[in-house]
Motif scaffolding. Structure first.
Motif, PDB file in Angstrom:
ATOM      1  N   SER A 160      32.154  28.675 -17.443  1.00  0.00           N
ATOM      2  CA  SER A 160      32.533  27.296 -17.759  1.00  0.00           C
ATOM      3  C   SER A 160      32.121  26.930 -19.179  1.00  0.00           C
ATOM      4  CB  SER A 160      31.891  26.330 -16.755  1.00  0.00           C
ATOM      5  OG  SER A 160      30.477  26.422 -16.798  1.00  0.00           O
ATOM      6  N   GLN A 161      30.930  27.383 -19.592  1.00  0.00           N
ATOM      7  CA  GLN A 161      30.488  27.101 -20.956  1.00  0.00           C
ATOM      8  C   GLN A 161      31.366  27.831 -21.971  1.00  0.00           C
ATOM      9  OE1 GLN A 161      27.733  25.047 -22.429  1.00  0.00           O
ATOM     10  NE2 GLN A 161      29.341  25.502 -23.901  1.00  0.00           N
ATOM     11  N   ILE A 162      31.722  29.070 -21.642  1.00  0.00           N
ATOM     12  CA  ILE A 162      32.574  29.849 -22.548  1.00  0.00           C
ATOM     13  C   ILE A 162      33.933  29.171 -22.714  1.00  0.00           C
ATOM     14  CG2 ILE A 162      33.778  32.057 -22.804  1.00  0.00           C
ATOM     15  CD1 ILE A 162      31.359  33.347 -21.395  1.00  0.00           C
ATOM     16  N   ARG A 163      34.513  28.713 -21.595  1.00  0.00           N
ATOM     17  CA  ARG A 163      35.811  28.021 -21.683  1.00  0.00           C
ATOM     18  C   ARG A 163      35.697  26.740 -22.513  1.00  0.00           C
ATOM     19  NH1 ARG A 163      39.506  30.244 -18.282  1.00  0.00           N
ATOM     20  NH2 ARG A 163      38.684  31.582 -16.590  1.00  0.00           N
ATOM     21  N   GLU A 164      34.580  26.042 -22.357  1.00  0.00           N
ATOM     22  CA  GLU A 164      34.390  24.802 -23.109  1.00  0.00           C
ATOM     23  C   GLU A 164      34.309  25.081 -24.612  1.00  0.00           C
ATOM     24  OE1 GLU A 164      30.982  21.301 -23.540  1.00  0.00           O
ATOM     25  OE2 GLU A 164      31.140  22.437 -21.672  1.00  0.00           O
ATOM     26  N   TRP A 165      33.564  26.145 -24.989  1.00  0.00           N
ATOM     27  CA  TRP A 165      33.451  26.492 -26.409  1.00  0.00           C
ATOM     28  C   TRP A 165      34.805  26.845 -27.000  1.00  0.00           C
ATOM     29  CZ3 TRP A 165      28.592  30.047 -25.646  1.00  0.00           C
ATOM     30  CH2 TRP A 165      27.430  29.279 -25.782  1.00  0.00           C
ATOM     31  N   TRP A 166      35.539  27.717 -26.320  1.00  0.00           N
ATOM     32  CA  TRP A 166      36.811  28.172 -26.912  1.00  0.00           C
ATOM     33  C   TRP A 166      37.921  27.137 -26.765  1.00  0.00           C
ATOM     34  CZ3 TRP A 166      33.113  31.812 -26.569  1.00  0.00           C
ATOM     35  CH2 TRP A 166      33.072  32.746 -27.589  1.00  0.00           C
ATOM     36  N   ALA A 167      37.710  26.094 -25.959  1.00  0.00           N
ATOM     37  CA  ALA A 167      38.636  24.964 -25.970  1.00  0.00           C
ATOM     38  C   ALA A 167      38.458  24.171 -27.264  1.00  0.00           C
ATOM     39  CB  ALA A 167      38.386  24.068 -24.751  1.00  0.00           C
ATOM     40  N   LEU A 168      37.189  24.114 -27.748  1.00  0.00           N
ATOM     41  CA  LEU A 168      36.923  23.436 -29.021  1.00  0.00           C
ATOM     42  C   LEU A 168      37.374  24.272 -30.206  1.00  0.00           C
ATOM     43  CD1 LEU A 168      33.323  22.017 -28.333  1.00  0.00           C
ATOM     44  CD2 LEU A 168      35.418  20.687 -28.587  1.00  0.00           C
ATOM     45  N   TRP A 169      37.143  25.614 -30.115  1.00  0.00           N
ATOM     46  CA  TRP A 169      37.464  26.519 -31.228  1.00  0.00           C
ATOM     47  C   TRP A 169      38.315  27.667 -30.687  1.00  0.00           C
ATOM     48  CZ3 TRP A 169      32.002  25.495 -30.424  1.00  0.00           C
ATOM     49  CH2 TRP A 169      31.504  24.471 -31.232  1.00  0.00           C
ATOM     50  N   PRO A 170      39.616  27.450 -30.485  1.00  0.00           N
ATOM     51  CA  PRO A 170      40.450  28.500 -29.867  1.00  0.00           C
ATOM     52  C   PRO A 170      40.475  29.805 -30.659  1.00  0.00           C
ATOM     53  CG  PRO A 170      41.607  26.380 -29.965  1.00  0.00           C
ATOM     54  CD  PRO A 170      40.389  26.233 -30.793  1.00  0.00           C
ATOM     55  N   ASP A 171      40.334  29.721 -31.997  1.00  0.00           N
ATOM     56  CA  ASP A 171      40.415  30.926 -32.829  1.00  0.00           C
ATOM     57  C   ASP A 171      39.052  31.526 -33.147  1.00  0.00           C
ATOM     58  OD1 ASP A 171      43.194  30.654 -32.952  1.00  0.00           O
ATOM     59  OD2 ASP A 171      43.055  29.288 -34.660  1.00  0.00           O
ATOM     60  N   ALA A 172      38.015  31.019 -32.504  1.00  0.00           N
ATOM     61  CA  ALA A 172      36.668  31.501 -32.809  1.00  0.00           C
ATOM     62  C   ALA A 172      36.527  32.988 -32.481  1.00  0.00           C
ATOM     63  CB  ALA A 172      35.635  30.696 -32.034  1.00  0.00           C
ATOM     64  N   ASN A 173      35.843  33.715 -33.353  1.00  0.00           N
ATOM     65  CA  ASN A 173      35.487  35.101 -33.046  1.00  0.00           C
ATOM     66  C   ASN A 173      34.432  35.142 -31.950  1.00  0.00           C
ATOM     67  OD1 ASN A 173      37.259  36.308 -34.810  1.00  0.00           O
ATOM     68  ND2 ASN A 173      35.756  36.634 -36.433  1.00  0.00           N
ATOM     69  N   ILE A 174      34.240  36.321 -31.383  1.00  0.00           N
ATOM     70  CA  ILE A 174      33.305  36.479 -30.265  1.00  0.00           C
ATOM     71  C   ILE A 174      32.050  37.180 -30.751  1.00  0.00           C
ATOM     72  CG2 ILE A 174      32.910  37.567 -28.001  1.00  0.00           C
ATOM     73  CD1 ILE A 174      36.469  36.914 -29.086  1.00  0.00           C
ATOM     74  N   GLY A 175      30.917  36.488 -30.684  1.00  0.00           N
ATOM     75  CA  GLY A 175      29.632  37.092 -31.005  1.00  0.00           C
ATOM     76  C   GLY A 175      28.963  37.579 -29.737  1.00  0.00           C
ATOM     77  N   ILE A 176      28.293  38.726 -29.807  1.00  0.00           N
ATOM     78  CA  ILE A 176      27.583  39.293 -28.665  1.00  0.00           C
ATOM     79  C   ILE A 176      26.098  39.270 -28.962  1.00  0.00           C
ATOM     80  CG2 ILE A 176      27.220  41.364 -27.267  1.00  0.00           C
ATOM     81  CD1 ILE A 176      30.109  42.145 -27.806  1.00  0.00           C
ATOM     82  N   ALA A 177      25.309  38.611 -28.102  1.00  0.00           N
ATOM     83  CA  ALA A 177      23.861  38.553 -28.285  1.00  0.00           C
ATOM     84  C   ALA A 177      23.260  39.942 -28.080  1.00  0.00           C
ATOM     85  CB  ALA A 177      23.252  37.566 -27.301  1.00  0.00           C
ATOM     86  N   THR A 178      22.315  40.309 -28.942  1.00  0.00           N
ATOM     87  CA  THR A 178      21.710  41.636 -28.865  1.00  0.00           C
ATOM     88  C   THR A 178      20.305  41.615 -28.291  1.00  0.00           C
ATOM     89  OG1 THR A 178      20.843  41.456 -31.120  1.00  0.00           O
ATOM     90  CG2 THR A 178      23.034  42.406 -30.866  1.00  0.00           C
ATOM     91  N   ASP A 179      19.793  40.401 -27.939  1.00  0.00           N
ATOM     92  CA  ASP A 179      18.389  40.344 -27.522  1.00  0.00           C
ATOM     93  C   ASP A 179      18.135  40.991 -26.166  1.00  0.00           C
ATOM     94  OD1 ASP A 179      19.727  38.451 -26.089  1.00  0.00           O
ATOM     95  OD2 ASP A 179      18.405  36.782 -26.590  1.00  0.00           O
ATOM     96  N   ASN A 180      19.206  41.317 -25.411  1.00  0.00           N
ATOM     97  CA  ASN A 180      18.999  42.017 -24.131  1.00  0.00           C
ATOM     98  C   ASN A 180      19.685  43.384 -24.135  1.00  0.00           C
ATOM     99  OD1 ASN A 180      21.648  41.039 -24.116  1.00  0.00           O
ATOM    100  ND2 ASN A 180      21.714  40.952 -21.883  1.00  0.00           N
ATOM    101  N   LEU A 181      19.968  43.894 -25.349  1.00  0.00           N
ATOM    102  CA  LEU A 181      20.729  45.136 -25.438  1.00  0.00           C
ATOM    103  C   LEU A 181      19.919  46.255 -26.086  1.00  0.00           C
ATOM    104  CD1 LEU A 181      24.289  44.034 -26.681  1.00  0.00           C
ATOM    105  CD2 LEU A 181      23.551  44.507 -24.351  1.00  0.00           C
ATOM    106  N   LEU A 182      20.155  47.460 -25.607  1.00  0.00           N
ATOM    107  CA  LEU A 182      19.777  48.677 -26.302  1.00  0.00           C
ATOM    108  C   LEU A 182      21.091  49.282 -26.783  1.00  0.00           C
ATOM    109  CD1 LEU A 182      17.930  50.904 -27.262  1.00  0.00           C
ATOM    110  CD2 LEU A 182      17.984  51.899 -24.974  1.00  0.00           C
TER     111      LEU A 182
END
Length: 949
Positions: free
Chosen positions: A44-66
Motif C-alpha cells: 500500500s505504501q509503495i502504491r501511494e509513493w508511485w501514485a505521487l511519482w509515477p516515473d520514479a526510479n526504484i531504489g533498493i535498500a541495502t541495510d538487510n542485504l549481503l
C-alpha cells in the motif's frame, strides 16, 4: 517484464523480499529527503509513493542485504575458479537472487539477519568482485532508467533467501549478538583457490600494524546492553579507544613486546601512534565525508595508505617532511576532518567496536603529505596567547550571568549529543569567569532541567575540566570587567542576525578575519559567476590570451569547421603542451620553489554527435603528427645506415677471416653502430603496460589521442564500482613522476617520467550514462572540459598551414605577461566551460544543489550578508542537526564562485557568517531574483491555502 510500469517493477521487487523506496525520475537521488530510511515492502505504501511519482526510479535498500557485485569484466573462468567453486563446495547457489546489469555489473544477493552489518570490500576473491556496504551503498532496481538506459533486470524468478553462515563468515558480516567474533576479523583473501575464510587474531593484526607505526594496546568494546541510550553507547565506544598502557612512552614496533601485550589482553584493540605522520581522520558522523567530497573537487589527495573506520569514515596516512611540526586538531580541514600527528594515535585495522571492524581500504604505501594539506593545517586558527588563562576572577556578576544564561539561553540536549552540549554549557560558564566548582554545580542543575537528568554524572567532572583546558579564548572573556570591555550588561537575546547587519555594524566584524564588507565593491577582486543552470553559457575565447600563432590557428579552424574558436584553441594548447619534455617542471609561484607541477594537460571536447568534434581535435593534432612523421623519417634513415654499416662490417670480417688485425685496421676509429631510438609521441589505443614500455622509450612523455573518450573511460577498471589496476597508472600519468609496473612473467618496468597528455572528445549523453558507474577517485576532475558549439556548416576556404613551421621549444622561464594571460585563459574561458559541464551537462551534485538554493535565497531576499542560522532556519534540507555541518562546505562552493566571503568565525573555529558580493545585487541576476521571489512566494501561498483548508 517489457511494458511494465514502474510501480509494478517496485511491487515485484518487494514480493521478492526486497525493501524499496522511490528515487527521482531518471536519477539515483532519493525522491524525497531520507527516502532510503523509509524503504519498505508494504504494497500500500509503495502504491501511494508511485501514485505521487509515477516515473520514479526504484531504489533498493541495502541495510538487510549481503550483495556480491560481479564486474562485467569478470570472465566465466574467474567466476568458476572463485565464487563458483565455493558455492559448489557448499551445495550450489540455491536460493540466491541475482540482479543483472549488462553494462555495470551483476549482484548475487542474500538476506542478512536483523541487525547484521557488512562493510564494503573491493578485490573480494578477485579484482572483479566486491561486496556492497550494508550502510551507505545504493542499488537501483529493475524498471529504473538512467539517461535513457535501463541498467538492471532480475536474472531469475527467485525471492530473497537467508545468507548462508559460511558466506557471511567469509564476507566479514558482523552479527551483533555473536560472541565468537569479538576478537577476530576477516582477512582479505587471495584470488587463488579459495577454500575457507582465513581469520586473524588481534595479535596478528597488531604485528601487521607494527610494520607501519609503533603500536600499543587499547581497551575493547563492552556492549552496554540492548536498552542502552545513544549516550551510553557513545560512552562505551570512547572506552574501547582508551589506552591500556602509558602509550606515549611504551608504544613500540618490537614484536616480542607486542606478543606479551596481546598475550595479556588478547581482545585489546590496536592503537597506532602517529608521530612523524599526518593522519586525516574523516569522521562521517560530523560531516567529514561531505567535507572530504568537497576537497576532492578542488584539491589532489595523493594515493596513500588508507584505513576504513568502524563508523564509516577513513584514516588517510601521510608522512611529514622534516621541519614541518604540526599540532593535533579537530575540524582542522573543515567540519568532520581532524588531524592526528605527533602526540596522537588512531585505532588500526583489526580493532573492533560494537561488531564493526577497522579495515584496510587499500594496499598503498604511505605517501608524503601534499603541500596544500600541510599549509592548511598550519593556517588553522591558532589559540590566542591568553587562551585558557584567567583574566577576571569569579564574582557575583559572573555567577549571575551564567545562571541567567542557563535559564534563558542554554541549549537543550538531544540523545546522542549530550556530551557535546554539556561541553558547550561548561565552556560558557568559563566565558563568564566562573570557577570550575561553580561550572560543575550549575551544569548539574542544567542536566536536570535541559536533558531530563540523562547526562553521565560520572563523566561531568571530566567534561568540566576539558572545557576549561581546551579553550580558544581566555577565562572571563565575556565578563563585563574583562580588559578591553565596557562595563555593560550582556543581553545576547538582542544580537542581530547576519541578514540584519548594516554597514556601520559590519565594521565591528572580527578584525582578525580577512573579509569584505558587503558594500565595499573594491574588496572583491572577481565578479560573481553565473551559476544558475538556465543561465550558464560557456565563455568565448578572450582575445590576446594565447600566442598569436595559436589564436590564428583557432580562428582559421573555427571558420572552416563552423565552430567556436575556443575548442580548436584548447585542443591545440593540449597538443603543443605534450611537446614540452616531461622532465620540465613549472614553478607555480615566484618565491616558493617547492610548489612545482609538470605541464601535463588532459582536455575533453564535449559535444553531441555531428558537431565536428573529431575534425576539431584532428586539426589540432596535425602539428604533432607532422613532427612525428619527421621522427619516423629520421629513424628510417638512421636504421638504414646502421644496417649498411653492419653489412659492411660483416662483409669485411668474412673477407678477412683468419686475419683479424686487417679487419681492425679497416674500422679503426669507427664506433659500433648503435640502434637508433624510435621516437613516438601519439598513442591511440594501448594497455597501461604497453604505455609504460613506450614511456621508457620516450621519456619526454606521450600524447594519448582518444577520438571518443567514453570507450577509454568505460574500458578502465577504475570506473567499475570498486576499482582496478588501471586507475593508479592514469592518475600518476597526469601528475608525472616515477611509476613501476610489476609483472609476473617478466622483469618489472621502471618508468622515470610517467607523463601522458590526453586529448579526446565525448558526447554529453555518454558521459552522463557513465557517471553512475564511475569511481570518485578524481580522475574525471583532472580533465579540462571544453564545450564545443557548432555555429554553421563552415566555410570552404584554404587552411592556414603556417603553424607547422612555427612550433618551437618552450622558454626556460615564464614572463609576468605570460602568467597574466594564462590566468585570464583559465578564469575567463576554461572556468566557464567547466562550470557549464559540471552543473549543466553532467548534472549538479548534492552540494551544488544546496549552493544554488542558498544563492536563490540571497537573491530573493536581497541579503547583504547571511549566517548559518539564516540557512538552517530557512532551508529544510540542511535543517536537521546532523546535516548542519554541510552548511560550511556548501558555503565554500559559493566562495569558490565569488558569491560570498567569510565574515565571522565562532568560538569553535568554524565560519558562521558570510558577507555577500554586492555585485550579485547590481541587476545582472535581476531576472533570476524575480523568478526566485515569485517561486518562493508561491510556495508560501500554497502553504497558507493548505493550512486554511
Amino acid at each position: 517484464m517489457t511494458g511494465t510500469t514502474n510501480v509494478e517493477h517496485a511491487l515485484d521487487a518487494a514480493r521478492r523480499g526486497l525493501r524499496v523506496y522511490p528515487l527521482a525520475a531518471n536519477a539515483e537521488e532519493p525522491a524525497f529527503p531520507e527516502a532510503d530510511t523509509a524503504a519498505t515492502a508494504d504494497e500500500s505504501q509503495i502504491r501511494e509513493w508511485w501514485a505521487l511519482w509515477p516515473d520514479a526510479n526504484i531504489g533498493i535498500a541495502t541495510d538487510n542485504l549481503l550483495a556480491i557485485r560481479i564486474d562485467p569484466r569478470c570472465t566465466d573462468e574467474v567466476f568458476r575458479d572463485t565464487l563458483g567453486t565455493l558455492f559448489q563446495q557448499h551445495g550450489g547457489r540455491t536460493g540466491s537472487l541475482v540482479l543483472v546489469g549488462e553494462l555495470v555489473g551483476s549482484y548475487v544477493m542474500f538476506e542478512l539477519p536483523a541487525g547484521a552489518l557488512v562493510q564494503g570490500q573491493s578485490n573480494f576473491l578477485s579484482e572483479h568482485m566486491s561486496i556492497l556496504s550494508s550502510v551507505d551503498d545504493v542499488l537501483i532496481g529493475p524498471g529504473s532508467t538512467i539517461n535513457g538506459l535501463a541498467p538492471y533486470r532480475f536474472h531469475n524468478e527467485r525471492s530473497l533467501s537467508p545468507a548462508p553462515p559460511w558466506l557471511m563468515q567469509m564476507c566479514g558480516v558482523e552479527l551483533p549478538e555473536s560472541k565468537t567474533m569479538t576478537n577476530v576479523v576477516p582477512l582479505k583473501r587471495p584470488a587463488a583457490a579459495p577454500t575457507a575464510a582465513p581469520m586473524k587474531t588481534k595479535l596478528e593484526w597488531a604485528l601487521e600494524a607494527s610494520h607501519h607505526v609503533p603500536v600499543h594496546p587499547c581497551r575493547w568494546y563492552v556492549d552496554p546492553g540492548p536498552d542502552a541510550n545513544p549516550d551510553e553507547r557513545k560512552k562505551a565506544i570512547r572506552a574501547a579507544k582508551e589506552p591500556l598502557t602509558k602509550w606515549k612512552d611504551l608504544a613500540t614496533q618490537d614484536s616480542e613486546q607486542i606478543r606479551k601485550w596481546w598475550g595479556q589482553w588478547p581482545d585489546a584493540n590496536i592503537g597506532g601512534v602517529t608521530n612523524q605522520l599526518l593522519v586525516l581522520d574523516v569522521d562521517k558522523q560530523n560531516g567529514g565525508c561531505e567535507t572530504f567530497e568537497f576537497f576532492r573537487l578542488v584539491e589532489d589527495f595523493p594515493e596513500t595508505m588508507t584505513n576504513n573506520t568502524q563508523g564509516g569514515g577513513q584514516h588517510l596516512f601521510y608522512v611529514m617532511r622534516a621541519g614541518e611540526p604540526l599540532k593535533n586538531g579537530t575540524h582542522t580541514l573543515g567540519p568532520g576532518i581532524d588531524v592526528k600527528t605527533d602526540g596522537g594515535y588512531v585505532l588500526m585495522p583489526g580493532s573492533t567496536i560494537g561488531g564493526r571492524s577497522y579495515t584496510r581500504a587499500n594496499d598503498a604505501p604511505i605517501a608524503f603529505a601534499p603541500t596544500w594539506i600541510v599549509e592548511q593545517c598550519k593556517n588553522a586558527k591558532p589559540k590566542a596567547s591568553a587562551a585558557g588563562k584567567r583574566i577576571v576572577e569569579e564574582d557575583d556578576i559572573a555567577i549571575e550571568l551564567f545562571t541567567k544564561w542557563i535559564r534563558d539561553r542554554a541549549p537543550y540536549a538531544e540523545l546522542g549529543k549530550i556530551d557535546d552540549t554539556t561541553f558547550i554549557v561548561c565552556a560558557r560558564g568559563y566565558d563568564f569567569a566562573c570557577s570550575p566548582e561553580t561550572v560543575y554545580e550549575k551544569a548539574l542543575g542544567w542536566n536536570e532541567t535541559h536533558c531530563n537528568g540523562l547526562g553521565d554524572l560520572e563523566r561531568l567532572a571530566v567534561v568540566v575540566e576539558s572545557a576549561g583546558r581546551n579553550r580558544q579564548r581566555p577565562i572571563g572573556c565575556d565578563h563585563p570587567l574583562a580588559p578591553g570591555f565596557d562595563a555593560v550588561e550582556i543581553d545576547e537575546s538582542k544580537a542581530p542576525l547576519a541578514a540584519e547587519i548594516d554597514e556601520s555594524e559590519a565594521a565591528a566584524v572580527d578584525a582578525t578575519i580577512p573579509t569584505a564588507r558587503s558594500g565595499d565593491v573594491r574588496a572583491w577582486e572577481n565578479e560573481p559567476n553565473a551559476i544558475f543552470v538556465d543561465h550558464l553559457k560557456p565563455g568565448d575565447l578572450p582575445a590576446g590570451v594565447l600566442p598569436e600563432v595559436v589564436e590564428q590557428f583557432a580562428h582559421d579552424s573555427a571558420r572552416r569547421l563552423g565552430v567556436d574558436a575556443g575548442a580548436p584553441a584548447a585542443a591545440l594548447v593540449t597538443a603543443l603542451g605534450s611537446l614540452v619534455p616531461a622532465g620540465n617542471r613549472l614553478q607555480m609561484r615566484q618565491r616558493d620553489t617547492k610548489w612545482t607541477v609538470k605541464p601535463i594537460l588532459w582536455t575533453a571536447i564535449i559535444a553531441p554527435s555531428g558537431s565536428n568534434k573529431s575534425a576539431t581535435i584532428n586539426a589540432a593534432m596535425d602539428p604533432v603528427k607532422t613532427l612525428q612523421q619527421k621522427w619516423r623519417k629520421t629513424f628510417t634513415a638512421d636504421e638504414h645506415k646502421r644496417k649498411l654499416d653492419e653489412t659492411r662490417r660483416a662483409t669485411a670480417e668474412k673477407a678477412g677471416k683468419g686475419k683479424p688485425e686487417s679487419t681492425d685496421q679497416v674500422f679503426e676509429g669507427e664506433a659500433e653502430p648503435e640502434k637508433p631510438r624510435f621516437r613516438q609521441k601519439i598513442y591511440n589505443d594501448a594497455t597501461t603496460e604497453a604505455l609504460a614500455v613506450a614511456l621508457c622509450e620516450n621519456p619526454e612523455g606521450l600524447l594519448y589521442h582518444a577520438d571518443e573518450l567514453a570507450g577509454w573511460l568505460a574500458g578502465m577498471d577504475a570506473y567499475r564500482a570498486k576499482g582496478g589496476k588501471d586507475r593508479a597508472f592514469w592518475l600518476q600519468a597526469k601528475e608525472g613522476g616515477d611509476f613501476i609496473v610489476n609483472r609476473k612473467l617478466s622483469e618489472r618496468i621502471c618508468v622515470e617520467n610517467c607523463a601522458i597528455s590526453v586529448l579526446g572528445g565525448i558526447q554529453p549523453d555518454k558521459i552522463k550514462a557513465l557517471k553512475t558507474s564511475m569511481s570518485d577517485d578524481g580522475l574525471l576532475q583532472r580533465f579540462t572540459p571544453i564545450v564545443l558549439h557548432r555555429r554553421d556548416s563552415g566555410a570552404d576556404i584554404n587552411p592556414d598551414t603556417s603553424l607547422d613551421e612555427r612550433v618551437g621549444t618552450p622558454p626556460a622561464s615564464i614572463s609576468r605577461d605570460t602568467a597574466v594571460r594564462a590566468r585570464r585563459y583559465l578564469t575567463k574561458f576554461v572556468y566557464s566551460h567547466a562550470l557549464t559541464f559540471y552543473l549543466k551537462d553532467l548534472g549538479a551534485s548534492t552540494m551544488d544543489e544546496h549552493a544554488l538554493w542558498i544563492a536563490g535565497f540571497v537573491l530573493a531576499r536581497g541579503l547583504p550578508a547571511i549566517s548559518s542560522r539564516d540557512i538552517y532556519r530557512a532551508y529544510p534540507a540542511l535543517k536537521s542537526p546532523e546535516k548542519r555541518s554541510l552548511i560550511m562546505a556548501t558555503m565554500r562552493v559559493l566562495e569558490m564562485h565569488d558569491w560570498v566571503k567569510p565574515a565571522h568565525i565562532d568560538r569553535h573555529g568554524a565560519e558562521d557568517r558570510w558577507t555577500v558580493n554586492p555585485a550579485v545585487h547590481d541587476g545582472r541576476f535581476a531576472e533570476i531574483a524575480a523568478t526566485e521571489r515569485s517561486r518562493r512566494d508561491g510556495v508560501q501561498e500554497r502553504i497558507k491555502l493548505g493550512a486554511a483548508a
